[in-house]
Design a protein around this motif. Structure first.
Motif, PDB file in Angstrom:
ATOM      1  N   HIS A 274       0.827  -1.208   0.000  1.00  0.00           N
ATOM      2  CA  HIS A 274       0.000   0.000   0.000  1.00  0.00           C
ATOM      3  C   HIS A 274       0.858   1.254   0.000  1.00  0.00           C
ATOM      4  O   HIS A 274       0.559   2.228  -0.722  1.00  0.00           O
ATOM      5  CB  HIS A 274      -0.940  -0.006   1.213  1.00  0.00           C
ATOM      6  CG  HIS A 274      -1.930  -1.120   1.194  1.00  0.00           C
ATOM      7  ND1 HIS A 274      -2.498  -1.648   2.340  1.00  0.00           N
ATOM      8  CD2 HIS A 274      -2.463  -1.826   0.160  1.00  0.00           C
ATOM      9  CE1 HIS A 274      -3.321  -2.614   2.004  1.00  0.00           C
ATOM     10  NE2 HIS A 274      -3.322  -2.744   0.704  1.00  0.00           N
ATOM     11  N   SER A 275       1.930   1.257   0.785  1.00  0.00           N
ATOM     12  CA  SER A 275       2.827   2.413   0.807  1.00  0.00           C
ATOM     13  C   SER A 275       3.459   2.645  -0.562  1.00  0.00           C
ATOM     14  O   SER A 275       3.598   3.790  -1.014  1.00  0.00           O
ATOM     15  CB  SER A 275       3.929   2.209   1.849  1.00  0.00           C
ATOM     16  OG  SER A 275       3.391   2.179   3.162  1.00  0.00           O
ATOM     17  N   ALA A 276       3.813   1.545  -1.234  1.00  0.00           N
ATOM     18  CA  ALA A 276       4.410   1.659  -2.561  1.00  0.00           C
ATOM     19  C   ALA A 276       3.421   2.234  -3.567  1.00  0.00           C
ATOM     20  O   ALA A 276       3.780   3.078  -4.396  1.00  0.00           O
ATOM     21  CB  ALA A 276       4.908   0.290  -3.022  1.00  0.00           C
ATOM     22  N   VAL A 277       2.167   1.806  -3.494  1.00  0.00           N
ATOM     23  CA  VAL A 277       1.150   2.315  -4.415  1.00  0.00           C
ATOM     24  C   VAL A 277       0.899   3.801  -4.180  1.00  0.00           C
ATOM     25  O   VAL A 277       0.813   4.593  -5.129  1.00  0.00           O
ATOM     26  CB  VAL A 277      -0.157   1.509  -4.282  1.00  0.00           C
ATOM     27  CG1 VAL A 277      -1.282   2.178  -5.076  1.00  0.00           C
ATOM     28  CG2 VAL A 277       0.043   0.081  -4.766  1.00  0.00           C
ATOM     29  N   LEU A 278       0.783   4.197  -2.921  1.00  0.00           N
ATOM     30  CA  LEU A 278       0.544   5.617  -2.620  1.00  0.00           C
ATOM     31  C   LEU A 278       1.708   6.474  -3.090  1.00  0.00           C
ATOM     32  O   LEU A 278       1.507   7.575  -3.614  1.00  0.00           O
ATOM     33  CB  LEU A 278       0.313   5.817  -1.121  1.00  0.00           C
ATOM     34  CG  LEU A 278      -0.934   5.167  -0.521  1.00  0.00           C
ATOM     35  CD1 LEU A 278      -1.137   5.645   0.920  1.00  0.00           C
ATOM     36  CD2 LEU A 278      -2.177   5.477  -1.343  1.00  0.00           C
ATOM     37  N   TYR A 279       2.922   5.986  -2.906  1.00  0.00           N
ATOM     38  CA  TYR A 279       4.078   6.764  -3.361  1.00  0.00           C
ATOM     39  C   TYR A 279       4.091   6.844  -4.889  1.00  0.00           C
ATOM     40  O   TYR A 279       4.388   7.911  -5.453  1.00  0.00           O
ATOM     41  CB  TYR A 279       5.370   6.118  -2.864  1.00  0.00           C
ATOM     42  CG  TYR A 279       6.597   6.943  -3.171  1.00  0.00           C
ATOM     43  CD1 TYR A 279       6.883   8.102  -2.447  1.00  0.00           C
ATOM     44  CD2 TYR A 279       7.460   6.581  -4.203  1.00  0.00           C
ATOM     45  CE1 TYR A 279       8.003   8.871  -2.742  1.00  0.00           C
ATOM     46  CE2 TYR A 279       8.578   7.330  -4.506  1.00  0.00           C
ATOM     47  CZ  TYR A 279       8.849   8.486  -3.765  1.00  0.00           C
ATOM     48  OH  TYR A 279       9.949   9.251  -4.069  1.00  0.00           O
ATOM     49  N   ALA A 280       3.753   5.752  -5.557  1.00  0.00           N
ATOM     50  CA  ALA A 280       3.701   5.750  -7.017  1.00  0.00           C
ATOM     51  C   ALA A 280       2.682   6.764  -7.541  1.00  0.00           C
ATOM     52  O   ALA A 280       2.887   7.379  -8.603  1.00  0.00           O
ATOM     53  CB  ALA A 280       3.361   4.351  -7.526  1.00  0.00           C
ATOM     54  N   CYS A 281       1.615   6.971  -6.768  1.00  0.00           N
ATOM     55  CA  CYS A 281       0.517   7.847  -7.206  1.00  0.00           C
ATOM     56  C   CYS A 281       0.538   9.205  -6.513  1.00  0.00           C
ATOM     57  O   CYS A 281      -0.478   9.905  -6.484  1.00  0.00           O
ATOM     58  CB  CYS A 281      -0.820   7.158  -6.949  1.00  0.00           C
ATOM     59  SG  CYS A 281      -1.024   5.601  -7.833  1.00  0.00           S
TER      60      CYS A 281
ATOM     61  N   ASN B  56       1.870  18.450  -2.768  1.00  0.00           N
ATOM     62  CA  ASN B  56       3.296  18.689  -2.988  1.00  0.00           C
ATOM     63  C   ASN B  56       4.004  17.360  -3.260  1.00  0.00           C
ATOM     64  O   ASN B  56       4.785  16.870  -2.422  1.00  0.00           O
ATOM     65  CB  ASN B  56       3.922  19.381  -1.769  1.00  0.00           C
ATOM     66  CG  ASN B  56       3.321  20.745  -1.506  1.00  0.00           C
ATOM     67  OD1 ASN B  56       3.385  21.632  -2.349  1.00  0.00           O
ATOM     68  ND2 ASN B  56       2.726  20.904  -0.326  1.00  0.00           N
ATOM     69  N   PRO B  57       3.744  16.747  -4.410  1.00  0.00           N
ATOM     70  CA  PRO B  57       4.282  15.408  -4.674  1.00  0.00           C
ATOM     71  C   PRO B  57       5.801  15.348  -4.651  1.00  0.00           C
ATOM     72  O   PRO B  57       6.374  14.322  -4.261  1.00  0.00           O
ATOM     73  CB  PRO B  57       3.727  15.075  -6.062  1.00  0.00           C
ATOM     74  CG  PRO B  57       3.381  16.395  -6.675  1.00  0.00           C
ATOM     75  CD  PRO B  57       2.947  17.259  -5.537  1.00  0.00           C
ATOM     76  N   ASP B  58       6.467  16.432  -5.047  1.00  0.00           N
ATOM     77  CA  ASP B  58       7.931  16.414  -5.088  1.00  0.00           C
ATOM     78  C   ASP B  58       8.555  16.385  -3.692  1.00  0.00           C
ATOM     79  O   ASP B  58       9.746  16.074  -3.538  1.00  0.00           O
ATOM     80  CB  ASP B  58       8.458  17.624  -5.864  1.00  0.00           C
ATOM     81  CG  ASP B  58       8.072  17.569  -7.336  1.00  0.00           C
ATOM     82  OD1 ASP B  58       7.845  16.450  -7.838  1.00  0.00           O
ATOM     83  OD2 ASP B  58       7.987  18.637  -7.976  1.00  0.00           O
TER      84      ASP B  58
END
Length: 405
Positions: A378-385, A392-394
């Motif tokens: 789940h953490s990987a998916v949220l970071y991917a998206c 502030n995605p960056d």
């Protein structure tokens, strides 16, 4: 589609030899019983039906707290722009894609989830609640799998087989009037998702490939293992069965009333407590998943027959790696740290890609990372998206505990 497939196949073959010794049994029908059959299910050789599939899905998804809508989406009777009805099929029968859509907050990005080989959308049952808090989650059964229609599989080439899945997915998208969605695919579903994004990049905002097939690397040590395995008598038998398009599902059908017990044993063995002391599933979850896997596996053979046209023995294929320079959609690869699908193939692809690409490895997980380490997945998916979820995605930090490859 891994070493466990070979172990599973060997187990099933041995069980079949023990249980099926009479020619009458070998010649028993191995097609799905009609849901409106006059015979009680206990008298059928294969104790399943279309109604059983949907009922088992409903029982499994009763474990999910988020409300959802299940529907059969009409995708017509043939691929878009073609007068050929599902490749040499003479049927005018409409086809349907089984779809579940989960409640979400207004304005949430859309996440479409595509299952892998020998699976169905219910395999994501432990992920739906978490992801539905952030996304409009839509999960499908690919054509020929799960509760979707199961047309006769008449494809005779890789091109036709890929079109079977890609074009049916596009017809589903049009029927649902979707665009600008995030597309997530696992294993063979990742292969289909990537091929779809290559053909229809205008509809896909981001591509998430989880333990995806189609990126076999020349340095893949698993390939060496398969080569050695093929040299054994067991490997020679399974290699011949692979080329003959003999699938594990066929054996489950052949076992008839013994099939459910075998699937229960396989599910219990496959999802052990290798990565967590509490195990992957509770007793109830394991029971419901086993029931679901049996009914989706024992139903009429259809999509499962794609295997020999897409992959060499051992599920090896370099098609995605060879087309990496043509990708037009930003991509995130997610792998369990112990996934038999080697992430090095994704690293090779990234070197050729002209779009943003990230590779994330999740510890204490194998090929079914979304079940074996759900929090990490789940953490990987949220970071991917993050560019769809964060103002502030960056500035979003890389998730603790995960590994950037």
């Amino acid at each position: 589609m891994n070493r466990s497939v070979y172990r599973w196949s060997s187990l099933i073959l041995r069980k079949m030899a023990e249980e099926i010794t009479k020619s009458e049994i070998r010649s028993s029908p191995s097609i799905i019983a009609k849901s409106r059959s006059l015979w009680p299910s206990v008298l059928r050789w294969i104790p399943t039906s279309t109604d059983h599939i949907i009922a088992s899905e409903k029982r499994l998804l009763s474990l999910v707290k988020t409300l959802y809508v299940q529907e059969l989406v009409n995708i017509g009777s043939g691929p878009p722009g073609s007068k050929v009805r599902w490749f040499r099929s003479s049927s005018n029968e409409r086809r349907f894609i089984n779809t579940v859509t989960f409640d979400s907050k207004e304005g949430s990005p859309t996440l479409v989830m595509v299952h892998g080989y020998a699976a169905s959308q219910g395999f994501f049952f432990k992920n739906f609640d978490y992801l539905a808090n952030r996304f409009k989650v839509i999960a499908i059964d690919q054509l020929g799998w799960g509760g979707s229609s199961r047309p006769d599989f008449t494809c005779k080439s890789t091109e036709e087989t890929e079109a079977w899945f890609i074009d049916s997915l596009e017809e589903w998208r049009k029927a649902k009037n979707l665009s600008n969605f995030i597309l997530l695919g696992h294993s063979f579903g990742g292969y289909v998702a990537a091929k779809y994004a290559l053909k229809h990049p205008e509809h896909v905002q981001h591509l998430i490939l989880v333990g995806t097939a189609g990126l076999s690397s020349e340095s893949d040590t698993t390939y060496e293992w398969v080569t050695r395995f093929r040299a054994t008598w067991r490997g020679a038998i399974l290699s011949h069965l692979w080329e003959s398009n003999f699938t594990p599902q066929k054996i489950i059908r052949g076992l008839g009333p013994w099939g459910p017990d075998l699937v229960r044993k396989y599910t219990a063995a496959r999802f052990t407590n290798r990565y967590s002391p509490e195990g992957v599933f509770t007793e109830e979850e394991s029971r419901l998943l086993s029931d679901y896997v049996y009914h989706t596996s024992a139903a009429k053979a259809s999509g499962e027959l794609c295997l020999k046209y897409i992959f060499a023995f051992g599920a090896f294929n370099r098609a995605l790696l060879n087309s990496a320079s043509e990708w037009k959609v930003p991509t995130t690869f997610i792998y369990g740290a112990e996934d038999w699908m080697n992430y090095q193939g994704a690293q090779e692809a990234r070197e050729q890609m002209k779009v943003p690409c990230e590779i994330i490895r999740v510890p204490q997980a194998g090929h079914f990372v979304f079940l074996e380490n759900r929090d990490g997945f789940h953490s990987a998916v949220l970071y991917a998206c993050r560019r769809f979820l964060s103002p502030n995605p960056d500035k979003e930090p890389f998730p603790e505990g995960l590994v950037s490859a």
